[in-house]
Enzyme design. Sequence first.
Site, PDB file in Angstrom:
ATOM      1  N   GLN A   1      -4.505  -1.786   9.297  1.00  0.00           N
ATOM      2  CA  GLN A   1      -4.395  -3.103   8.663  1.00  0.00           C
ATOM      3  C   GLN A   1      -5.092  -4.174   9.506  1.00  0.00           C
ATOM      4  O   GLN A   1      -4.823  -4.313  10.689  1.00  0.00           O
ATOM      5  CB  GLN A   1      -2.912  -3.454   8.442  1.00  0.00           C
ATOM      6  CG  GLN A   1      -2.695  -4.765   7.707  1.00  0.00           C
ATOM      7  CD  GLN A   1      -3.278  -4.774   6.290  1.00  0.00           C
ATOM      8  OE1 GLN A   1      -3.148  -3.810   5.550  1.00  0.00           O
ATOM      9  NE2 GLN A   1      -3.935  -5.856   5.921  1.00  0.00           N
TER      10      GLN A   1
ATOM     11  N   ASP B   1     -10.381   3.438   3.514  1.00  0.00           N
ATOM     12  CA  ASP B   1     -10.469   1.990   3.309  1.00  0.00           C
ATOM     13  C   ASP B   1     -11.912   1.506   3.495  1.00  0.00           C
ATOM     14  O   ASP B   1     -12.208   0.332   3.316  1.00  0.00           O
ATOM     15  CB  ASP B   1      -9.540   1.285   4.317  1.00  0.00           C
ATOM     16  CG  ASP B   1      -9.125  -0.111   3.854  1.00  0.00           C
ATOM     17  OD1 ASP B   1      -9.093  -0.355   2.638  1.00  0.00           O
ATOM     18  OD2 ASP B   1      -8.822  -0.956   4.722  1.00  0.00           O
TER      19      ASP B   1
ATOM     20  N   LYS C   1       0.842  -1.203   0.000  1.00  0.00           N
ATOM     21  CA  LYS C   1       0.000   0.000   0.000  1.00  0.00           C
ATOM     22  C   LYS C   1       0.879   1.254   0.000  1.00  0.00           C
ATOM     23  O   LYS C   1       0.605   2.225  -0.719  1.00  0.00           O
ATOM     24  CB  LYS C   1      -0.967  -0.044   1.195  1.00  0.00           C
ATOM     25  CG  LYS C   1      -2.033  -1.125   0.989  1.00  0.00           C
ATOM     26  CD  LYS C   1      -2.806  -1.522   2.234  1.00  0.00           C
ATOM     27  CE  LYS C   1      -3.721  -2.721   1.906  1.00  0.00           C
ATOM     28  NZ  LYS C   1      -4.483  -3.227   3.046  1.00  0.00           N
TER      29      LYS C   1
END
Length: 282
Positions: free
Chosen positions: A98, A121, A54
């Site tokens: 994450q 996200d 990422k």
Amino acid sequence: MSALILDGKALAQKTETELSARVAAIKASSGLTPILATILVGDDPASATYVKMKGNACTRIGMDSMKVELPTETTTEQLLAKIHELNKNPAVHGILLQHPVPHQIDERACFDAIALNKDVDGVTCLGFGRMAMGESAYGCATPKGIMRLLEAYNIPLAGKHAVVVGRSPILGKPMALMLLNANATVTICHSKTVDLEGHIRRADIVVGAVGKPEFIRAEWIKDGAVVVDAGYHPGGVGDIELGPLSDRVAAITPVPGGVGPMTINTLIYQSVDAGEKSLHTP
Ligand code: NAP
């Protein structure tokens, strides 16, 4: 009939060129570089690799990433404090936490602490709820990436019967709502579904989000269907048995190179959008 290949890798590369130009424009007009903060808790190698990928994607389009690495024994309170700090930092435009975090942490509470305008996200309950209601919000990266892929290839969704196999908060559930919002008629299947095969046999669009290698058998899928496989397993197979389908379905996402590249691409796509919006928000 040879299936149309829904090439996520090619679309992601093309989009990166466009995003690079948008980032350059942000820098030129404001002197600011959009920043995605990535939070990695613990030392899980797969998670570390995803976070690195990422960060690399940010670099490729001229964005910066701020790497926050916290030890395995981090508490919920400590992680919440870090997220609040990033929420308040005007230099940070997007926040990625994450998944998964170590078991002692309340992951849902930490996801939900991310400010809506930095939830690039698409993991907060608020963002999910707004998306479900058709209000503006960043989409959850993998299902949103799938929607962008279907749209890029002009796959018709309205009135089609979509069967989503899997109902996880990050994939199956938001996927189903996004397809519903695009006017598909949606069936959501899961581990307690009776006659999964029968549901799939009636699908115009099948989305495999099960997490089991080639669990969805090719023979269950009707001729001319659109086949989307979110899975990726060792050996380069997905959640759907794709091999026998290539000459009898309408369209198919390859594994690898279909859904996977669209997930990170959607994260940076939404991060650039957040960067642009911050310029217009006092
Ligand atoms: P998950 O959280 O493990 O969810 C799996 C879902 O499949 C659950 O809803 C489960 O039902 C359902 N399921 C399990 N066994 C089933 C069965 N026998 N019949 C029908 N449904 C069944 O997985 P996930 O995180 O959503 O991921 C799904 C897949 O997508 C995985 O292969 C993962 O690697 C992949 N993925 C890819 C990306 C990407 O960037 N490409 C991102 C995320 C995930 P219950 O709810 O009843 O347990």
